[in-house]
Design a protein around this motif. Structure first.
Motif, PDB file in Angstrom:
ATOM      1  N   THR A 205      98.793  18.477  20.357  1.00  0.00           N
ATOM      2  CA  THR A 205      98.237  17.207  20.193  1.00  0.00           C
ATOM      3  C   THR A 205      96.713  17.492  19.883  1.00  0.00           C
ATOM      4  O   THR A 205      95.865  18.231  20.202  1.00  0.00           O
ATOM      5  CB  THR A 205      98.098  16.709  21.855  1.00  0.00           C
ATOM      6  OG1 THR A 205      99.365  16.662  22.086  1.00  0.00           O
ATOM      7  CG2 THR A 205      97.472  15.357  21.782  1.00  0.00           C
ATOM      8  N   PHE A 235     103.655  17.087  10.683  1.00  0.00           N
ATOM      9  CA  PHE A 235     103.454  15.842  11.591  1.00  0.00           C
ATOM     10  C   PHE A 235     104.674  15.476  12.345  1.00  0.00           C
ATOM     11  O   PHE A 235     105.654  15.385  11.784  1.00  0.00           O
ATOM     12  CB  PHE A 235     102.908  14.747  10.647  1.00  0.00           C
ATOM     13  CG  PHE A 235     101.389  14.764  10.245  1.00  0.00           C
ATOM     14  CD1 PHE A 235     100.480  14.944  11.401  1.00  0.00           C
ATOM     15  CD2 PHE A 235     101.222  14.816   9.016  1.00  0.00           C
ATOM     16  CE1 PHE A 235      99.064  14.749  10.881  1.00  0.00           C
ATOM     17  CE2 PHE A 235      99.837  14.826   8.733  1.00  0.00           C
ATOM     18  CZ  PHE A 235      98.808  14.744   9.331  1.00  0.00           C
ATOM     19  N   ASN A 237     106.029  12.453  15.728  1.00  0.00           N
ATOM     20  CA  ASN A 237     105.482  11.156  16.281  1.00  0.00           C
ATOM     21  C   ASN A 237     105.087  10.989  17.658  1.00  0.00           C
ATOM     22  O   ASN A 237     104.690  10.312  18.027  1.00  0.00           O
ATOM     23  CB  ASN A 237     106.485  10.153  15.850  1.00  0.00           C
ATOM     24  CG  ASN A 237     106.660   9.606  14.556  1.00  0.00           C
ATOM     25  OD1 ASN A 237     105.550   9.329  13.891  1.00  0.00           O
ATOM     26  ND2 ASN A 237     107.776   9.367  13.841  1.00  0.00           N
ATOM     27  N   ASP A 238     105.501  12.262  18.305  1.00  0.00           N
ATOM     28  CA  ASP A 238     105.289  12.294  19.724  1.00  0.00           C
ATOM     29  C   ASP A 238     105.066  13.481  20.317  1.00  0.00           C
ATOM     30  O   ASP A 238     105.234  14.816  19.636  1.00  0.00           O
ATOM     31  CB  ASP A 238     106.030  11.155  20.644  1.00  0.00           C
ATOM     32  CG  ASP A 238     107.424  11.664  20.116  1.00  0.00           C
ATOM     33  OD1 ASP A 238     107.873  12.986  20.242  1.00  0.00           O
ATOM     34  OD2 ASP A 238     108.382  10.989  20.176  1.00  0.00           O
ATOM     35  N   ASN A 252     102.808   7.949  13.651  1.00  0.00           N
ATOM     36  CA  ASN A 252     102.153   7.392  14.747  1.00  0.00           C
ATOM     37  C   ASN A 252     100.858   7.850  15.091  1.00  0.00           C
ATOM     38  O   ASN A 252     100.524   9.230  15.018  1.00  0.00           O
ATOM     39  CB  ASN A 252     103.057   7.328  15.866  1.00  0.00           C
ATOM     40  CG  ASN A 252     104.398   6.803  15.809  1.00  0.00           C
ATOM     41  OD1 ASN A 252     104.587   6.015  14.697  1.00  0.00           O
ATOM     42  ND2 ASN A 252     105.379   7.005  16.652  1.00  0.00           N
ATOM     43  N   VAL A 253      99.890   7.014  15.473  1.00  0.00           N
ATOM     44  CA  VAL A 253      98.620   7.367  15.884  1.00  0.00           C
ATOM     45  C   VAL A 253      98.170   6.706  17.058  1.00  0.00           C
ATOM     46  O   VAL A 253      98.683   5.345  17.208  1.00  0.00           O
ATOM     47  CB  VAL A 253      97.465   7.400  15.071  1.00  0.00           C
ATOM     48  CG1 VAL A 253      97.626   8.328  13.795  1.00  0.00           C
ATOM     49  CG2 VAL A 253      97.235   6.188  14.473  1.00  0.00           C
ATOM     50  N   TYR A 305      96.977  12.397  17.618  1.00  0.00           N
ATOM     51  CA  TYR A 305      98.387  12.450  16.740  1.00  0.00           C
ATOM     52  C   TYR A 305      98.693  13.814  17.049  1.00  0.00           C
ATOM     53  O   TYR A 305      98.137  14.631  17.817  1.00  0.00           O
ATOM     54  CB  TYR A 305      98.109  12.043  15.340  1.00  0.00           C
ATOM     55  CG  TYR A 305      96.874  12.656  14.689  1.00  0.00           C
ATOM     56  CD1 TYR A 305      96.990  13.801  14.082  1.00  0.00           C
ATOM     57  CD2 TYR A 305      95.784  11.768  14.798  1.00  0.00           C
ATOM     58  CE1 TYR A 305      96.050  14.367  13.358  1.00  0.00           C
ATOM     59  CE2 TYR A 305      94.567  12.658  14.172  1.00  0.00           C
ATOM     60  CZ  TYR A 305      94.862  13.842  13.282  1.00  0.00           C
ATOM     61  OH  TYR A 305      93.639  14.596  12.617  1.00  0.00           O
ATOM     62  N   TYR A 306      99.953  13.984  16.328  1.00  0.00           N
ATOM     63  CA  TYR A 306     100.879  15.323  17.064  1.00  0.00           C
ATOM     64  C   TYR A 306     101.354  16.009  15.767  1.00  0.00           C
ATOM     65  O   TYR A 306     101.660  15.396  14.580  1.00  0.00           O
ATOM     66  CB  TYR A 306     101.904  14.852  17.892  1.00  0.00           C
ATOM     67  CG  TYR A 306     101.513  13.988  18.912  1.00  0.00           C
ATOM     68  CD1 TYR A 306     100.935  14.354  20.106  1.00  0.00           C
ATOM     69  CD2 TYR A 306     101.557  12.375  18.924  1.00  0.00           C
ATOM     70  CE1 TYR A 306     100.572  13.496  20.946  1.00  0.00           C
ATOM     71  CE2 TYR A 306     101.268  11.419  19.917  1.00  0.00           C
ATOM     72  CZ  TYR A 306     100.738  11.945  20.895  1.00  0.00           C
ATOM     73  OH  TYR A 306     100.431  11.148  21.772  1.00  0.00           O
TER      74      TYR A 306
END
Length: 512
Positions: A205, A235, A237-238, A252-253, A305-306
């Motif tokens: 994270t 990258f 998304n979670d 996603n951010v 973001y992840y």
């Protein structure tokens, strides 16, 4: 008497020449002064533009011990109005003396009132496009100070464009004053990872921290965060590692103020844009959001973001985020990248013959994170690979890795990459043919000692070369039964028994 008059005349002439020299000194000061502008706290001025506004012209008189200053308002268009606006509606003066007296009466050096006057003048100047007296243009080299040369004596305001907030500085430039220390800071960001070391397959994270800048007076203001991952990261998304879809153009951010009590204005972005040529690059344009949140200027916010660690991760794994900002879209400033380093480490094993130090192929091992699991043979770390080279792979079902005769150019013959710092237990599951298998697990400890430095211990003893030596023993055959030696002894015993029997029979016949 005549001699006395002659002496008096010479003294008067000398005094007049001295007076003229003082006046001449003041005149020579025009256009000959240098002002050194120092960045706040030694920060880098690269990418910045410094503007000077001369509020008043200054005329000096007197000696060094006792100087006098006369101030006149800069006659350039708009300056008188800018000073009047900064002084506030209570000021009704019209003459240069009244303007100077009003500024003098604001407060002492570095007081809150003086700073407010400086900032209010700057705001007016920016909103009304007041022409600067001098400008540095955009500074292209890394430096902590900048020199303005050829300045007239005067009372100057120093302003750095695009700062985190308007914090202008005021200074009188004359024969004795030539330095000013900036109070404003350039916008900056900081990237932080939630892990200091990682295993391949981990999800990291990332939090990028920034502050809402003051965009007062700007028709436009760019505020864009750029991030580029290294090849060992992808990258997602979670936090669970949900992969981006095929051909994805966004990731996603989450954008939120650090202080939960702060209410965000405008539309808060929820995705960042991926680079079409490289999906490890993304950009998040917060320009509109920053402008919408001027009521929250100076407040800290965080972008989250992840990324997932992939099989290409290495010890020197690092990635960065940088900020592009400025009030001119065609001439923005990009900050020095803020790096977040998440190293992953290798386990290098040297499998050898204890007697000869010969490298041994065919030894198989499993690795565990918990000692009890190692003893019970449960929950081994899964890997993929071959030919002595393996990587940690949570999607695999393989739990064994095998040594080879040699790995070219290496001092070991078994390599497992992708481990976070910590304790592990290495278990030999199969020994090379003709050798005895180890009976106890080997404790391996990997410790992070720097961004790109680490140590390795074997059973709590340091391995200076970071290679775990694993020795196998071989030797004479252990005792056994059923060999030729036993048959020979049986034959000899039978012959002896037969001889005893023959001798016994002979003795009996003689007695008869």
């Amino acid at each position: 008497m005549k001699r006395m008059k002659r002496i008096m005349a010479l003294m008067l002439a000398a005094i007049m020449m001295m007076a003229m020299s003082v006046t001449a000194f003041a005149a020579e000061g025009a256009g000959t002064h240098t002002l050194t502008v120092n960045a706040k706290g030694g920060q880098d001025l690269k990418g910045q533009t410094i503007n000077l506004y001369k509020l008043f012209d200054v005329t000096e008189s007197g000696t060094t011990e006792s100087k006098n200053y006369a101030y006149t308002v800069n006659t350039a268009t708009g300056y008188k109005d800018a000073i009047k606006s900064a002084l506030g509606t209570s000021f009704t003066g019209t003459t240069d003396e009244e303007y100077a007296a009003a500024v003098f009466a604001i407060g002492s050096n570095d007081s809150t009132e003086v700073q407010k006057f400086a900032n209010d003048f700057t705001t007016y100047a920016l909103k009304n496009s007041l022409a600067a007296t001098a400008t540095s243009s955009k500074i292209t080299e890394s430096q902590t100070s900048y020199d303005f040369t050829g300045l007239d004596a005067g009372y100057y305001l120093v302003y750095v464009t695009g700062g985190k907030e308007i914090q202008s500085s005021l200074v009188t430039v004359d024969a004795t004053t030539n330095t000013v220390n900036l109070k404003t800071e350039a916008p900056s960001i900081e990237k932080i990872a939630d892990k200091t070391t990682v295993n391949i397959g981990d999800v990291v994270t990332y939090n990028v921290k920034g502050v809402i800048p003051d965009t007062t007076g700007y028709d436009q203001y760019q505020y864009i965060i750029h991030d580029e991952l290294s090849t060992g990261l992808d990258f997602v998304n979670d936090t669970t590692g949900t992969a981006l879809g095929a051909g994805a153009t966004t990731v996603n951010v989450t954008v939120a103020f650090t202080d939960n009590s702060v209410t965000a204005a405008g539309t808060t972005p929820t995705v960042a844009t991926l680079d079409t040529a490289n999906n490890r690059k993304m950009s998040l344009d917060l320009s509109a959001w920053v402008r919408d949140n001027q009521a929250n200027k100076g407040k800290e916010f965080t972008v989250t973001y992840y990324a997932k660690v992939n099989k290409d991760a290495v010890v020197t794994e690092k990635n960065n985020a940088k900020l592009e900002y400025g009030n001119n879209p065609s001439d923005t400033t990009t900050t020095t990248p803020s790096e977040a380093k998440t190293p992953t480490y290798p386990l290098d094993i040297k499998k050898i013959n204890k007697k000869t130090s010969e490298l041994l192929a065919g030894a198989k091992f499993s690795l565990y994170r918990i000692e009890t699991d190692a003893k019970n043979g449960e929950n081994a770390i899964t890997v993929t690979g071959s030919n002595g080279n393996y990587v940690v792979d949570s999607a695999s079902t393989t739990t064994e890795f095998e040594s080879v005769g040699a790995i070219k150019g290496k001092g070991y013959n078994l390599h497992v990459n992708g481990l976070a710092a910590g304790d592990y237990w290495l278990v030999e599951t199969q020994a090379p043919e003709g050798f005895n298998k180890l009976t106890d697990p080997i404790k391996v400890t990997i410790t992070k000692t720097g961004d790109e430095e680490w140590t390795v211990k074997k059973n709590d003893v340091s391995e200076g070369d970071k290679i775990i030596d694993v020795e196998n023993s071989t030797g004479s055959l252990l005792p056994s039964t059923g060999g030729r030696g036993a048959i020979a002894f049986a034959v000899i015993a039978a012959i002896l028994v037969f001889g005893v029997a023959v001798s016994f029979i002979r003795d009996k016949r003689k007695e008869a």
